[in-house]
Design a protein around this motif. Structure first.
Motif, PDB file in Angstrom:
ATOM      1  N   HIS A 402       0.818  -1.108   0.035  1.00 39.95           N
ATOM      2  CA  HIS A 402      -0.009   0.068  -0.031  1.00 39.95           C
ATOM      3  C   HIS A 402       0.946   1.194  -0.050  1.00 39.95           C
ATOM      4  CE1 HIS A 402      -3.344  -2.418   1.004  1.00 39.95           C
ATOM      5  NE2 HIS A 402      -2.704  -3.234   1.684  1.00 39.95           N
ATOM      6  N   PHE A 403       0.384   2.279  -0.768  1.00 41.34           N
ATOM      7  CA  PHE A 403       1.209   3.481  -1.021  1.00 41.34           C
ATOM      8  C   PHE A 403       0.449   4.885  -0.808  1.00 41.34           C
ATOM      9  CE2 PHE A 403       2.998  -0.143  -3.173  1.00 41.34           C
ATOM     10  CZ  PHE A 403       4.393  -0.223  -2.721  1.00 41.34           C
ATOM     11  N   ALA A 404       0.936   5.766  -0.200  1.00 41.30           N
ATOM     12  CA  ALA A 404      -0.036   7.050  -0.206  1.00 41.30           C
ATOM     13  C   ALA A 404       1.239   8.029  -0.279  1.00 41.30           C
ATOM     14  CB  ALA A 404      -0.747   6.952   1.110  1.00 41.30           C
ATOM     15  N   VAL A 405       0.909   9.116  -0.884  1.00 41.49           N
ATOM     16  CA  VAL A 405       1.582  10.454  -0.615  1.00 41.49           C
ATOM     17  C   VAL A 405       0.996  11.262   0.394  1.00 41.49           C
ATOM     18  CG1 VAL A 405       2.299  12.765  -1.809  1.00 41.49           C
ATOM     19  CG2 VAL A 405       1.697  10.675  -3.395  1.00 41.49           C
ATOM     20  N   VAL A 406       1.872  11.978   1.307  1.00 39.39           N
ATOM     21  CA  VAL A 406       1.825  12.527   2.571  1.00 39.39           C
ATOM     22  C   VAL A 406       2.301  13.869   2.241  1.00 39.39           C
ATOM     23  CG1 VAL A 406       3.863  11.595   3.676  1.00 39.39           C
ATOM     24  CG2 VAL A 406       1.537  12.419   5.046  1.00 39.39           C
ATOM     25  N   LEU A 433       9.491   6.470   1.102  1.00 41.25           N
ATOM     26  CA  LEU A 433      10.177   6.732  -0.286  1.00 41.25           C
ATOM     27  C   LEU A 433      10.137   8.179  -0.869  1.00 41.25           C
ATOM     28  CD1 LEU A 433       8.197   3.603  -1.781  1.00 41.25           C
ATOM     29  CD2 LEU A 433       9.937   3.505  -0.342  1.00 41.25           C
ATOM     30  N   ARG A 434      11.224   8.412  -1.433  1.00 40.86           N
ATOM     31  CA  ARG A 434      11.227   9.785  -1.935  1.00 40.86           C
ATOM     32  C   ARG A 434      11.860   9.681  -3.533  1.00 40.86           C
ATOM     33  NH1 ARG A 434      11.628  12.748   2.919  1.00 40.86           N
ATOM     34  NH2 ARG A 434      12.235  11.395   4.607  1.00 40.86           N
ATOM     35  N   SER A 435      11.499  10.942  -4.051  1.00 40.32           N
ATOM     36  CA  SER A 435      12.090  11.202  -5.456  1.00 40.32           C
ATOM     37  C   SER A 435      12.318  12.697  -5.769  1.00 40.32           C
ATOM     38  CB  SER A 435      11.313  10.667  -6.563  1.00 40.32           C
ATOM     39  OG  SER A 435       9.942  11.385  -6.493  1.00 40.32           O
ATOM     40  N   GLU A 436      13.305  13.077  -6.553  1.00 41.97           N
ATOM     41  CA  GLU A 436      13.225  14.307  -6.837  1.00 41.97           C
ATOM     42  C   GLU A 436      12.025  14.995  -7.325  1.00 41.97           C
ATOM     43  OE1 GLU A 436      16.715  15.006  -9.339  1.00 41.97           O
ATOM     44  OE2 GLU A 436      18.250  14.299  -7.887  1.00 41.97           O
ATOM     45  N   LYS A 437      11.149  13.966  -8.349  1.00 40.74           N
ATOM     46  CA  LYS A 437      10.109  14.502  -8.998  1.00 40.74           C
ATOM     47  C   LYS A 437       9.053  14.976  -7.797  1.00 40.74           C
ATOM     48  CE  LYS A 437       7.730  11.448 -11.122  1.00 40.74           C
ATOM     49  NZ  LYS A 437       7.420  10.297 -12.142  1.00 40.74           N
ATOM     50  N   ARG A 438       8.938  14.441  -6.929  1.00 42.01           N
ATOM     51  CA  ARG A 438       7.756  14.507  -5.899  1.00 42.01           C
ATOM     52  C   ARG A 438       8.345  15.524  -4.978  1.00 42.01           C
ATOM     53  NH1 ARG A 438       3.386  11.697  -5.834  1.00 42.01           N
ATOM     54  NH2 ARG A 438       3.416   9.634  -7.220  1.00 42.01           N
ATOM     55  N   GLY A 439       9.586  15.546  -4.667  1.00 45.21           N
ATOM     56  CA  GLY A 439      10.339  16.639  -3.557  1.00 45.21           C
ATOM     57  C   GLY A 439      10.156  16.206  -2.202  1.00 45.21           C
ATOM     58  N   ALA A 442       6.585  16.173  -0.275  1.00 45.95           N
ATOM     59  CA  ALA A 442       5.719  15.021  -0.558  1.00 45.95           C
ATOM     60  C   ALA A 442       6.131  13.843  -0.687  1.00 45.95           C
ATOM     61  CB  ALA A 442       4.777  15.668  -1.987  1.00 45.95           C
ATOM     62  N   PRO A 443       6.792  13.153   0.450  1.00 44.15           N
ATOM     63  CA  PRO A 443       7.274  11.839   0.274  1.00 44.15           C
ATOM     64  C   PRO A 443       6.098  10.937   0.137  1.00 44.15           C
ATOM     65  CG  PRO A 443       7.315  12.676   2.539  1.00 44.15           C
ATOM     66  CD  PRO A 443       6.718  13.615   1.775  1.00 44.15           C
ATOM     67  N   VAL A 444       6.447   9.470  -0.266  1.00 40.37           N
ATOM     68  CA  VAL A 444       5.495   8.559  -0.337  1.00 40.37           C
ATOM     69  C   VAL A 444       5.641   7.479   0.708  1.00 40.37           C
ATOM     70  CG1 VAL A 444       4.733   6.450  -1.985  1.00 40.37           C
ATOM     71  CG2 VAL A 444       5.324   8.583  -2.592  1.00 40.37           C
ATOM     72  N   LEU A 445       4.541   7.183   1.431  1.00 43.60           N
ATOM     73  CA  LEU A 445       4.581   6.291   2.531  1.00 43.60           C
ATOM     74  C   LEU A 445       4.142   4.908   1.907  1.00 43.60           C
ATOM     75  CD1 LEU A 445       2.887   8.024   5.380  1.00 43.60           C
ATOM     76  CD2 LEU A 445       5.231   8.356   4.625  1.00 43.60           C
ATOM     77  N   ALA A 446       5.059   3.956   2.228  1.00 44.16           N
ATOM     78  CA  ALA A 446       4.791   2.688   1.830  1.00 44.16           C
ATOM     79  C   ALA A 446       4.445   1.571   3.134  1.00 44.16           C
ATOM     80  CB  ALA A 446       5.911   1.943   1.034  1.00 44.16           C
ATOM     81  N   ASP A 491      11.354   4.312 -14.993  1.00 46.45           N
ATOM     82  CA  ASP A 491      10.448   5.311 -14.389  1.00 46.45           C
ATOM     83  C   ASP A 491       9.728   5.687 -15.754  1.00 46.45           C
ATOM     84  OD1 ASP A 491       9.182   7.262 -12.964  1.00 46.45           O
ATOM     85  OD2 ASP A 491      11.159   8.305 -12.402  1.00 46.45           O
ATOM     86  N   SER A 492       8.414   5.408 -15.758  1.00 40.38           N
ATOM     87  CA  SER A 492       7.662   5.756 -16.910  1.00 40.38           C
ATOM     88  C   SER A 492       6.256   5.896 -16.758  1.00 40.38           C
ATOM     89  CB  SER A 492       7.563   4.200 -17.984  1.00 40.38           C
ATOM     90  OG  SER A 492       7.093   3.348 -17.295  1.00 40.38           O
ATOM     91  N   ARG A 493       5.207   5.981 -17.479  1.00 42.88           N
ATOM     92  CA  ARG A 493       4.010   6.015 -17.267  1.00 42.88           C
ATOM     93  C   ARG A 493       3.364   4.811 -16.798  1.00 42.88           C
ATOM     94  NH1 ARG A 493       0.555   3.651 -21.165  1.00 42.88           N
ATOM     95  NH2 ARG A 493       1.605   2.672 -22.945  1.00 42.88           N
ATOM     96  N   ARG A 494       3.931   3.547 -16.720  1.00 39.65           N
ATOM     97  CA  ARG A 494       3.592   2.325 -16.366  1.00 39.65           C
ATOM     98  C   ARG A 494       4.207   2.262 -14.796  1.00 39.65           C
ATOM     99  NH1 ARG A 494       1.357  -0.915 -20.028  1.00 39.65           N
ATOM    100  NH2 ARG A 494       1.489  -0.595 -22.068  1.00 39.65           N
ATOM    101  N   SER A 495       5.048   3.094 -14.452  1.00 31.58           N
ATOM    102  CA  SER A 495       5.800   2.639 -13.243  1.00 31.58           C
ATOM    103  C   SER A 495       6.485   3.896 -12.530  1.00 31.58           C
ATOM    104  CB  SER A 495       6.774   1.601 -13.367  1.00 31.58           C
ATOM    105  OG  SER A 495       7.427   2.016 -14.389  1.00 31.58           O
ATOM    106  N   GLU A 496       6.852   3.764 -11.531  1.00 33.13           N
ATOM    107  CA  GLU A 496       7.503   5.096 -10.837  1.00 33.13           C
ATOM    108  C   GLU A 496       8.742   4.312 -10.113  1.00 33.13           C
ATOM    109  OE1 GLU A 496       6.548   8.868  -7.773  1.00 33.13           O
ATOM    110  OE2 GLU A 496       5.078   7.471  -8.431  1.00 33.13           O
ATOM    111  N   VAL A 497       9.906   5.148  -9.901  1.00 27.88           N
ATOM    112  CA  VAL A 497      11.125   4.742  -9.184  1.00 27.88           C
ATOM    113  C   VAL A 497      11.263   5.857  -8.075  1.00 27.88           C
ATOM    114  CG1 VAL A 497      13.626   4.223  -9.382  1.00 27.88           C
ATOM    115  CG2 VAL A 497      12.151   3.983 -11.138  1.00 27.88           C
ATOM    116  N   LEU A 498      11.281   5.334  -7.136  1.00 31.17           N
ATOM    117  CA  LEU A 498      11.378   5.942  -5.546  1.00 31.17           C
ATOM    118  C   LEU A 498      12.534   5.192  -4.704  1.00 31.17           C
ATOM    119  CD1 LEU A 498       8.048   5.938  -6.009  1.00 31.17           C
ATOM    120  CD2 LEU A 498       8.527   8.073  -4.557  1.00 31.17           C
TER     121      LEU A 498
END
Length: 535
Positions: A402-406, A433-439, A442-446, A491-498
């Motif tokens: 399960h994943f959510a942006v916080v 989880l973090r990425s430059e794109k989200r900054g 807005a980290p992603v919690l897994a 890292d594409s429209r089908r997936s995301e790398v964090l």
């Protein structure tokens, strides 16, 4: 006072280790695990009155459940470490979350114990979470004692439950006690080693120890009649079918001793505690990352299996729970933090009993030390003294589903937001989880289960005073990116790398189909299962 700090003088670590019994209590939700934890403490006479979840029936809330959400929902979300002395032994009892959403925390606890007590509900038997926990114990080679609980309520037949354990998980049941009277009409148990009947006297709400009434077989037959005859007949059937105790099979984790009782009534708890002292394995040398055993009498070493904040609301401190593996721990000693190579002071060391605390001066292999305000420590870290350096294997993370942006709803609390997210990550409440794109904002919690998000939100708002909003993401499958140079490909429209906080690059997919499509389009893409993932 802590059982590990009674004299202030260092004793022989090997002898002290042999006195230790370190085990976890594990079960499906609502099987009565926290109630059993307190019943054991009651029989060891370290508390005078047992509690129950929600304080039902005039009883207090359990001392091992201390978070507000635990008290409100009546479930254990965190683990609690209790220590007490019984019959010249030191009991280290680790209570664990029962809800499957917190199975990762349970897995961490199982890395710190030498055996486990598995609770089965007499009416429900083996449930999904029970099966999963048995599998973890079997994978780690952890001997398991089974306690069939709630025999004071209507349920299934004892032989049927034992057959289910044999057939569904492959552990041969070896009953040490056998119920006299069907579930819901519980007179007591037949103690198979002595052949005696052990009856119990009810107490008000089960808040105090239930007095035992022992009778020889002839008097038991006169007392309970047909129910005794049936119990004797079934016990003889068990012996004929290979159900007698086999110590070698127990320690090999291929068979499980079984006892019957009722935690909420304090029936059968005394026998369970006695068998834990008699049968539960003692601490043994633990292998380091090179596979070499760390002998019990080697210089001090320990590993951190849990980090928890907010156990004392008035101080908002942080406690790292460390399992001692070798040597003697002395409060105030300076140890080496293997992850950084830096010295680490242990002035604030405590023995933790639910929310109650005592200063801990000495501890030995098998003991759990609570290190307060240990901001540098993370789950899986090793502490040691002397040379050469030692490091124990880390504790693997589960594959999140399960994943959510916080993000914070109050920009003025951004500093508190960042501190809270970092702390939740270090404690393992969620993976971050973090990425430059989200900054950074807005980290992603897994998470393994969605209830972890509820705990994270509750703590962010109430502990860190940083109200947040969460937006669930549609991902459900995660893999490790084996070659970081392939990041742009993955890292594409089908997936995301964090990136996980430990630096591991993860690729998130909506489902298995999307992952297979990516692999078909890019067969050179190196994707690996997350450590701890069974897929």
């Amino acid at each position: 006072m802590s059982a590990a700090s009674t004299t202030g003088q260092i004793a022989d670590p090997v002898r002290e280790a042999h006195r230790r019994r370190t085990f976890a209590v594990i079960s499906h939700p609502d099987a009565g695990k926290s109630t059993l934890t307190e019943a054991l403490a009651l029989h060891a006479k370290v508390i005078s009155e047992a509690g129950a979840v929600h304080g039902k029936g005039g009883r207090r809330g359990v001392v091992s459940d201390w978070l507000e959400m635990e008290r409100t929902r009546g479930i254990s979300i965190t683990s609690a470490a209790l220590q007490f002395e019984y019959d010249d032994c030191v009991i280290n009892l680790l209570d664990t979350p029962g809800h499957s959403d917190f199975s990762e925390d349970t897995y961490r606890v199982l890395s710190a114990v030498d055996s486990a007590v598995m609770l089965l509900d007499a009416a429900k038997g083996l449930e999904p979470q029970t099966l999963k926990l048995f599998d973890v114990c079997r994978h780690r080679g952890i001997p398991v004692i089974t306690f069939i609980n709630k025999w004071d309520r209507p349920g299934r037949e004892a032989l049927e439950l034992c057959d289910e354990v044999q057939e569904r998980i492959g552990l041969r049941p070896m009953p040490l006690t056998w119920p006299v009277g069907e579930s819901g009409r519980f007179h007591g148990v037949l103690e198979r080693s002595s052949g005696e009947f052990v009856g119990y006297e009810r107490t008000t709400h089960g808040a105090t120890i239930a007095a035992e009434n022992r009778l020889p077989p002839d008097e038991a037959q006169a007392e309970v009649g047909e129910d005794w005859d049936r119990a004797v007949e079934e016990a003889e059937l068990l012996s004929a079918s290979g159900g007698d105790f086999d110590a070698e099979a127990f320690y090999a984790a291929t068979a499980t001793p079984v006892l019957f009782g009722s935690a909420v009534r304090n029936f059968g708890i005394g026998q369970l505690l006695q068998q834990l002292v008699a049968l539960a394995p003692r601490p043994e040398p633990r292998a380091d990352v090179r596979g070499e055993p760390r002998e019990l009498d080697a210089p001090f070493s320990a590993f951190v299996f849990k980090v928890q904040t907010g156990m004392d609301p008035s101080h908002r401190d942080r406690v790292a729970f460390a399992r001692v593996c070798s040597g003697a721990f002395e409060r105030g000693m300076v140890v080496t933090h293997a992850a950084t190579g830096k010295p680490f002071g242990t002035k604030y060391a405590q023995h933790v009993f639910g929310q109650q605390r005592d200063t801990l001066d000495l501890a030995y292999p098998g003991d759990v030390v609570g290190l307060v305000n240990a901001t540098a420590l993370r789950v899986g870290d090793t502490l040691y003294t002397g040379k050469p350096a030692v490091e124990f294997p880390g504790i693997p993370s589960f594959a999140p589903e399960h994943f959510a942006v916080v993000s914070t709803t109050d920009p003025g609390r951004s500093k508190q937001f960042r501190r809270g997210i970092e702390q939740l990550s270090q404690e393992g409440v969620v993976q971050v989880l973090r990425s430059e794109k989200r900054g950074e904002s807005a980290p992603v919690l897994a998470a393994v289960g969605p209830m972890q998000f509820e705990v994270a939100m509750h703590r962010m708002e109430n502990e860190f005073r940083a109200p947040v909003r969460m937006e669930r993401l549609s991902y459900s499958v995660v893999r490790v990116l084996g070659d970081d140079s392939q990041r742009s490909m993955a890292d594409s429209r089908r997936s995301e790398v964090l990136d996980r906080d430990d630096g591991t690059p993860l690729v998130l997919f909506a489902n298995e189909h999307e992952m297979r499509t990516m692999q078909r389009l890019h067969p050179e893409l190196e994707l690996r299962p997350v450590v701890g993932d069974d897929s």
